[in-house]
Scaffold this motif. Structure first.
Motif, PDB file in Angstrom:
ATOM      1  N   TYR A 110       1.119  -1.299  -0.132  1.00 46.14           N
ATOM      2  CA  TYR A 110      -0.135   0.266   0.133  1.00 46.14           C
ATOM      3  C   TYR A 110       0.593   0.736  -0.105  1.00 46.14           C
ATOM      4  N   LYS A 111       1.089   1.972  -1.339  1.00 50.30           N
ATOM      5  CA  LYS A 111       2.292   2.576  -1.135  1.00 50.30           C
ATOM      6  C   LYS A 111       1.930   4.527  -0.819  1.00 50.30           C
ATOM      7  N   TYR A 112       0.664   4.179  -0.508  1.00 48.21           N
ATOM      8  CA  TYR A 112       0.365   5.646   0.311  1.00 48.21           C
ATOM      9  C   TYR A 112       0.857   5.611   2.243  1.00 48.21           C
ATOM     10  N   LEU A 113       0.972   4.265   2.807  1.00 49.04           N
ATOM     11  CA  LEU A 113       1.351   3.770   3.650  1.00 49.04           C
ATOM     12  C   LEU A 113       3.266   4.377   3.963  1.00 49.04           C
ATOM     13  N   THR A 114       3.594   5.208   4.723  1.00 42.88           N
ATOM     14  CA  THR A 114       5.139   5.193   5.428  1.00 42.88           C
ATOM     15  C   THR A 114       5.938   3.652   5.545  1.00 42.88           C
ATOM     16  N   GLU A 117       4.387   2.519   8.463  1.00 36.50           N
ATOM     17  CA  GLU A 117       2.942   1.986   8.982  1.00 36.50           C
ATOM     18  C   GLU A 117       2.556   0.967   7.823  1.00 36.50           C
ATOM     19  N   LYS A 152       8.612   7.708   5.544  1.00 36.49           N
ATOM     20  CA  LYS A 152       8.382   8.322   4.330  1.00 36.49           C
ATOM     21  C   LYS A 152       7.837   6.770   3.306  1.00 36.49           C
ATOM     22  N   ARG A 153       6.604   7.577   2.952  1.00 37.93           N
ATOM     23  CA  ARG A 153       5.911   7.207   2.164  1.00 37.93           C
ATOM     24  C   ARG A 153       6.482   6.365   0.683  1.00 37.93           C
ATOM     25  N   LEU A 154       6.053   4.799   0.930  1.00 38.45           N
ATOM     26  CA  LEU A 154       6.690   3.937  -0.019  1.00 38.45           C
ATOM     27  C   LEU A 154       6.622   4.038  -1.973  1.00 38.45           C
ATOM     28  N   HIS A 155       5.845   4.980  -1.619  1.00 39.78           N
ATOM     29  CA  HIS A 155       5.966   5.558  -3.347  1.00 39.78           C
ATOM     30  C   HIS A 155       6.925   6.068  -3.408  1.00 39.78           C
ATOM     31  N   THR A 156       7.447   6.545  -2.921  1.00 34.40           N
ATOM     32  CA  THR A 156       9.209   7.178  -2.331  1.00 34.40           C
ATOM     33  C   THR A 156      10.494   6.384  -2.623  1.00 34.40           C
TER      34      THR A 156
END
Length: 259
Positions: A110-114, A117, A152-156
């Protein structure tokens, strides 16, 4: 040509099987595992025996059946026939599942999670909460070199960082048997060294590791034993110490037998 090749390959398998761990309990026992989809047979009568505390490498070219075998072991995919006994029980037993860690080849994130999280989310499946969860998160994030990126969020995250957070979730609950599907995929040299060192550390703690890979040098560096699968057949199963030639040459010989 194919039946003759399989006869030659099976002689390698059987000679090892007769001498494996005569007095040792096993972490994994697979007998007659077969998987069919329609008229296509993906796995042909697979037999494997893995000792507790062993690091086992499962080698094969793309499409050979490595991931299918792992999914059948873990109950993600049902087998057509055969028996799988893991940690002396069934994967359908929730107590057995709680003792197992799994890192898929492509971890669903879930790439909006850090990163923090994401581990909270996964820890909930194993009943980890409070101080125990926080302690385990700090430990695994340090081991995979992501302590600095936990907020940091996973999408980064880069591809290698996503691979390492996937490994962190696999060992978060301190399992005794860990399955890793292509754990070195997408890692730079620093990440590869970190993951290899972690796998050896887990072994020193008495953990059992089963990992799929097509990177032959990793098997020589990490594994006690390995098997080679080609076109759904086990064509070799032996100790790394019993290799009498470079693993690259041995691998190609085994694969060419079934071409």
């Amino acid at each position: 040509m194919f039946p003759q090749a399989m006869k030659s390959a099976k002689s390698v398998y059987r000679s090892e099987k007769l001498t494996k761990y005569p007095s040792m309990r096993h972490a994994l026992e697979i007998n007659h595992l077969t998987k069919k989809i329609g008229k296509t047979t993906l796995l042909h009568d697979i037999h494997l025996l893995i000792g507790k505390g062993e690091v086992f490498g499962f080698l094969g070219p793309n499409g050979a059946g490595k991931t299918t075998t792992m999914k059948c072991i873990l109950g993600i995919m049902s087998q057509t026939q055969g028996e799988v006994k893991i940690l002396s029980g069934s994967i359908d037993d929730i107590k057995i599942r709680s003792r197992i860690g799994f890192m898929p080849e492509n971890t669903y994130l879930y790439k909006y999670l850090t990163g923090d999280e994401f581990l909270d989310f996964n820890g909930a499946f194993y009943g980890l909460t409070g101080k125990n969860l926080e302690k385990r998160k700090s430990i695994v994030l340090e081991k995979v070199g992501l302590s600095y990126a936990r907020g940091k969020r996973l999408h980064t995250y880069s591809k290698g960082m996503l691979q390492r957070i996937g490994l962190a979730q696999a060992i978060l609950h301190d399992p005794e048997f860990i399955f890793l599907d292509e754990p070195m995929s997408g890692l730079d040299p620093v990440g590869r060294k970190m993951v290899k060192d972690l796998m050896l550390e887990l072994k020193s703690q008495g953990k059992t590791l089963f990992f799929n890979t097509h990177i032959l040098s990793d098997v020589e560096a990490i594994c006690d034993r390995f098997a080679i699968i080609a076109k759904g057949h086990i064509v070799a199963d032996m100790k790394v110490s019993h290799l009498e030639k470079p693993i690259e040459d041995f691998f190609m010989e085994c694969i060419m037998r079934v071409q």
